[in-house]
Design an enzyme around this catalytic site. Sequence first.
Site, PDB file in Angstrom:
ATOM      1  N   GLY A  14       0.826  -1.200   0.000  1.00 29.59           N
ATOM      2  CA  GLY A  14       0.000   0.000   0.000  1.00 29.59           C
ATOM      3  C   GLY A  14       0.857   1.246   0.000  1.00 29.59           C
ATOM      4  O   GLY A  14       0.600   2.207  -0.705  1.00 29.59           O
ATOM      5  N   ALA A  15       1.919   1.204   0.790  1.00 31.57           N
ATOM      6  CA  ALA A  15       2.833   2.328   0.863  1.00 31.57           C
ATOM      7  C   ALA A  15       4.113   1.844   1.507  1.00 31.57           C
ATOM      8  O   ALA A  15       4.125   0.847   2.210  1.00 31.57           O
ATOM      9  CB  ALA A  15       2.229   3.453   1.695  1.00 31.57           C
ATOM     10  N   MET A  16       5.197   2.558   1.217  1.00 29.81           N
ATOM     11  CA  MET A  16       6.490   2.150   1.769  1.00 29.81           C
ATOM     12  C   MET A  16       7.197   3.391   2.268  1.00 29.81           C
ATOM     13  O   MET A  16       7.517   4.292   1.483  1.00 29.81           O
ATOM     14  CB  MET A  16       7.268   1.456   0.645  1.00 29.81           C
ATOM     15  CG  MET A  16       8.672   1.035   1.023  1.00 29.81           C
ATOM     16  SD  MET A  16       8.688  -0.234   2.301  1.00 29.81           S
ATOM     17  CE  MET A  16      10.316   0.043   2.986  1.00 29.81           C
ATOM     18  N   ASN A  33       9.985   4.771   2.952  1.00 27.81           N
ATOM     19  CA  ASN A  33      11.413   4.992   2.878  1.00 27.81           C
ATOM     20  C   ASN A  33      11.714   6.389   3.366  1.00 27.81           C
ATOM     21  O   ASN A  33      10.980   7.324   3.070  1.00 27.81           O
ATOM     22  CB  ASN A  33      11.897   4.860   1.442  1.00 27.81           C
ATOM     23  CG  ASN A  33      11.501   3.547   0.849  1.00 27.81           C
ATOM     24  OD1 ASN A  33      11.863   2.509   1.355  1.00 27.81           O
ATOM     25  ND2 ASN A  33      10.700   3.603  -0.203  1.00 27.81           N
ATOM     26  N   HIS A  71       0.022   8.412   8.666  1.00 30.23           N
ATOM     27  CA  HIS A  71       0.675   7.224   9.196  1.00 30.23           C
ATOM     28  C   HIS A  71       2.117   7.130   8.712  1.00 30.23           C
ATOM     29  O   HIS A  71       3.027   6.864   9.487  1.00 30.23           O
ATOM     30  CB  HIS A  71      -0.114   5.997   8.754  1.00 30.23           C
ATOM     31  CG  HIS A  71       0.491   4.712   9.190  1.00 30.23           C
ATOM     32  ND1 HIS A  71       0.072   4.044  10.310  1.00 30.23           N
ATOM     33  CD2 HIS A  71       1.500   3.988   8.672  1.00 30.23           C
ATOM     34  CE1 HIS A  71       0.795   2.964  10.455  1.00 30.23           C
ATOM     35  NE2 HIS A  71       1.673   2.891   9.472  1.00 30.23           N
ATOM     36  N   GLU A  72       2.307   7.349   7.414  1.00 34.29           N
ATOM     37  CA  GLU A  72       3.645   7.194   6.859  1.00 34.29           C
ATOM     38  C   GLU A  72       4.596   8.264   7.391  1.00 34.29           C
ATOM     39  O   GLU A  72       5.786   8.035   7.511  1.00 34.29           O
ATOM     40  CB  GLU A  72       3.604   7.258   5.326  1.00 34.29           C
ATOM     41  CG  GLU A  72       2.843   6.124   4.673  1.00 34.29           C
ATOM     42  CD  GLU A  72       3.411   4.755   5.014  1.00 34.29           C
ATOM     43  OE1 GLU A  72       4.634   4.624   5.039  1.00 34.29           O
ATOM     44  OE2 GLU A  72       2.618   3.837   5.273  1.00 34.29           O
ATOM     45  N   HIS A  88       5.540   7.360  11.704  1.00 40.81           N
ATOM     46  CA  HIS A  88       6.484   6.305  12.104  1.00 40.81           C
ATOM     47  C   HIS A  88       6.487   6.040  13.585  1.00 40.81           C
ATOM     48  O   HIS A  88       7.490   5.651  14.132  1.00 40.81           O
ATOM     49  CB  HIS A  88       7.936   6.691  11.806  1.00 40.81           C
ATOM     50  CG  HIS A  88       8.272   6.826  10.403  1.00 40.81           C
ATOM     51  ND1 HIS A  88       9.219   6.064   9.803  1.00 40.81           N
ATOM     52  CD2 HIS A  88       7.795   7.637   9.451  1.00 40.81           C
ATOM     53  CE1 HIS A  88       9.324   6.430   8.556  1.00 40.81           C
ATOM     54  NE2 HIS A  88       8.480   7.377   8.318  1.00 40.81           N
TER      55      HIS A  88
END
Length: 826
Positions: free
Chosen positions: A348-350, A352, A384-385, A388
């Site tokens: 869904g998402a990463m 990095n 959310h991303e 962390h």
Amino acid sequence: MGKGTGISKAVAIGIGVLTVSSLCCLVLMAVMYKIQIDKYPPVNPPLPSKPPVLPTGLPPSLRLPDNVIPESYKVFLQPYFYPAITNNYTNQSFAFTGNSTVRIKCMTDSKTVFLHVLDLNVTTVEVRKSDSNVKLSLGGYRIHRNESNFLEIQLKDVMSGNETYYDIFTEFEGELQNDLTGFYMSQYTEKVKGDEDEDVDQERFLATSLMKPTDARKVFPCFDEPALKAEFEITVIHRPDTTALSNQKGAPDTTEIDGEEWVVTTFPKTPIMSTYLLALTVSDFTFVSKSSAIRINIYGRSEAINAGHADYALEITEKILNHYQKLFELKYSLEKIDQIALPDISVGAMENWGLISYQESGLLIDKNMASTFDQERVATLIAHELAHQGAAVLRMLATFIGDEEAFMKGIKTYLSKFQFQNVVYKDLWECLKQETSKDVEAFMSTWIKEVGYPVVTIITQTGELTQEQFLLKQSWGHGIAWQVDIRYFVSSDFVVKQDLLKVNGPVRRPHFQIEKKDEWLLANVDCAGFFRVNYDEENWNKLHMQLERNHEVIPLINRGQLIDDAFNLARASRLNVTIALSLTKYLINETEYIPWESALKNLDHLILMFDRSEVYGPITKYLRKQITPLYKHFEEYTKNGTIPEKHTDQYNQVNAISVACSHGLSSCITMASGLFRDYRNGTNKIHPNLRKEIYCSAIAAGDEDDWEFAWNEYQRATAPAEKDKLRYALSCTKEIWLLNRYLQYTLDPSKIRKTDMVSTINYIAKNVAGQPLAWDLLRQLQKEQDENDQDIAAQALEQVIERTEANIEWVKENKQLVKDWFIGEM
Ligand SMILES: *[C@@H]1O[C@H](CO)[C@@H](O)[C@H](O)[C@H]1NC(C)=O
Ligand SMILES: *[C@@H]1O[C@H](CO)[C@@H](O)[C@H](O)[C@H]1NC(C)=O
Ligand SMILES: *[C@@H]1O[C@H](CO)[C@@H](O)[C@H](O)[C@H]1NC(C)=O
Ligand SMILES: *[C@@H]1O[C@H](CO)[C@@H](O)[C@H](O)[C@H]1NC(C)=O
Ligand SMILES: *[C@@H]1O[C@H](CO)[C@@H](O)[C@H](O)[C@H]1NC(C)=O
Ligand SMILES: *[C@@H]1O[C@H](CO)[C@@H](O)[C@H](O)[C@H]1NC(C)=O
Ligand SMILES: *[C@@H]1O[C@H](CO)[C@@H](O)[C@H](O)[C@H]1NC(C)=O
Ligand SMILES: *[C@@H]1O[C@H](CO)[C@@H](O)[C@H](O)[C@H]1NC(C)=O
Ligand SMILES: *[C@@H]1O[C@H](CO)[C@@H](O)[C@H](O)[C@H]1NC(C)=O
Ligand SMILES: *[C@@H]1O[C@H](CO)[C@@H](O)[C@H](O)[C@H]1NC(C)=O
């Protein structure tokens, strides 16, 4: 969380993390449950077995030996592809070449070095002593072409183990593959103007990366284990008209190589990090950007960017960053945050560091087509991303401390002090200690150390209190003691009382003893604590009676919690399942979202366990009866194509339509088919919030023409949110041949993108009619030799199993009971 970020509906609600504190409790339970499942995975049904891989000697484990430690990497990568083929004389190429210099510290005298490498041809290997640059003589090197993925370098000279530095230089070549892992190729189409100014579809190419969990080794030889952190200095050499992005802010420069023009983009050194956090993309994407405290760029296909689909994400990113900064008084040390919407990504998402990748539907929004939920999903995902922070018990801690200001102050000190280091809880306690007199460390230590969370059992007649570790399958952990802060009240006295439970033995006698005959007790008032509660059967029955007499006496959030606790305790065989079921009877009078969502989620699980058997009929009838008043409650809005104002009502309206239509309430099906007919005639009056459910219901009730229409609409749609709704709805048909056709489409990337393959197969598998078809397909795929598809298929299979996973024993024991209960309610 190897599959990236999954955001549940309950989390998505109302930008959950930021605002709706009342839901946190349920959400936390879900998160912890997930952790529990990961740690103690359910027993899966037997699979067609692959031939076993036999262990073959040295080195004894698949872990790298610890004779050397990587310090920093200097990596050059040159992908040769063109983003578009504009004439017949250009030869597309997916090759890339590169070299890498990794500086290592030698810890023991050694003549060998092991690195990871996969699917690369290594053409040169050199080892030099760092300070003198003197080359060591090489015995040779070889790649272990087995699951170890080792590149073994043999030296004739010995590297000295007194922490001397050496540089390992490698040259290598590889190929960008269309397999969604490592440094991979993705294709999409862009509309461009043709010779006569007409719209023409043009094939486009981009390269992007997903190194998680262990695919950095497919990009360059490296020490590909999360603990072996290092600094990375990346340089990408790429075609003109493309942009290279990485974790750091790149500096592009043009150059000529062999008579061709190239761009060299150099990226400054990253902080020390794991290999899997590296990110790279090379594309002809365009972007929108904003500079507030930090530069925010959002990249995507130029068609989507030009249409303004990234504007919402840009706006919300700024707001969220500002919110975090205010909340925690933090300055981001990053120079920029790039977010990129990729047509093909398997998660869904990463997140990095500095370059966050999303699926298109996670970042791009067409404001005219999107429902309020779609917008929230984007906002929640971004929040959310960016955050962390995976520390979920903090809210409970805040309740324990009782003084929110002191709590925030402690947190702020902690965050600013330890901004760039790994979280050490002890430091947090230190910061909080300075703000409060309570013993934070003692309170929290068990919550951090122990797996999962406790269940507190209260026997109201005697006042006995016990706590155990909550587990679904394994025997429950005794002798573990969390400090549990219990807030409770009894029906004769609604004053909330508090009691701290820190017993390490099994039994404790506190103050609350129920003496009056019809008095009940409710613990964990407003769900302030992070634990489940079980009672004696008598108290459960009294609570059930209270719900039927007047449910509003029990706080809203606790109505949801009672249902959730009861079903989970029943699944763990700690409570008679009929008690859990009887708590859902009062829902016929309930219009609030939280209890409904809690009940539907749990009943959904029950349906999944029983759906092939005769229990399914009575469950359907019961749900139809229970949902009817709720459906009527919202019917006027639904028919008008409008939505209620209150946020949770909007969610509940969707639940009402979904459950009513899928369980055969005829007025619902008539409504859905009618609105869909209007849509086919050219006017889509369906509110974006309701489209997913209404399309689905209409297609379930409709014929092949309806399905074909939706398929054409799917292919035509450009907004990712609308596309997703149609893609889901297509899986709702009850016609086997259409489901079969749809399944075949999932294997054809020109019809269903690879990135959507897994979720589409999942949708089909969730459909009772589609389940056997999906299984057959997956078995067949597993037999075939194509490695890439096999991987993706295996992933899909895993998820399907997760959904249909049923505790066979439990079903056997409870089937008759559950069936009798539902028949009794018909
Ligand atoms: C490529 O060749 C085909 C026929 O071989 C021709 O129809 C087409 O126009 C050519 N395309 C370009 C961009 O030259
Ligand atoms: C493209 O490939 C063809 C045939 O393989 C070759 O003749 C031609 O020279 C190549 N063109 C370029 C620009 O490399
Ligand atoms: C690595 O590759 C880059 C680009 O091709 C080149 O400039 C550089 O000299 C190479 N490094 C070494 C040590 O050969
Ligand atoms: C992998 O293959 C090499 C030979 O290339 C062998 O020495 C090694 O023991 C194998 N390792 C494992 C874990 O199978
Ligand atoms: C490590 O040992 C080698 C020889 O064994 C010596 O030449 C070198 O100076 C030593 N280095 C350090 C940092 O002690
Ligand atoms: C690796 O080498 C083999 C044999 O020379 C060759 O067939 C293959 O194309 C090479 N792979 C890459 C990615 O360059
Ligand atoms: C629904 O509410 C009515 C009136 O308040 C009550 O009489 C009835 O028992 C309730 N039904 C259930 C199943 O809770
Ligand atoms: C559960 O309750 C039902 C009646 O509600 C009863 O018939 C059944 O025996 C109970 N099961 C157990 C295991 O106690
Ligand atoms: C539905 O539409 C009718 C007629 O336009 C209007 O009177 C009514 O208030 C609307 N109801 C809702 C809930 O929007
Ligand atoms: C919609 O189309 C159907 C035929 O597909 C037709 O029978 C019906 O009258 C049309 N309705 C409207 C409102 O145009």
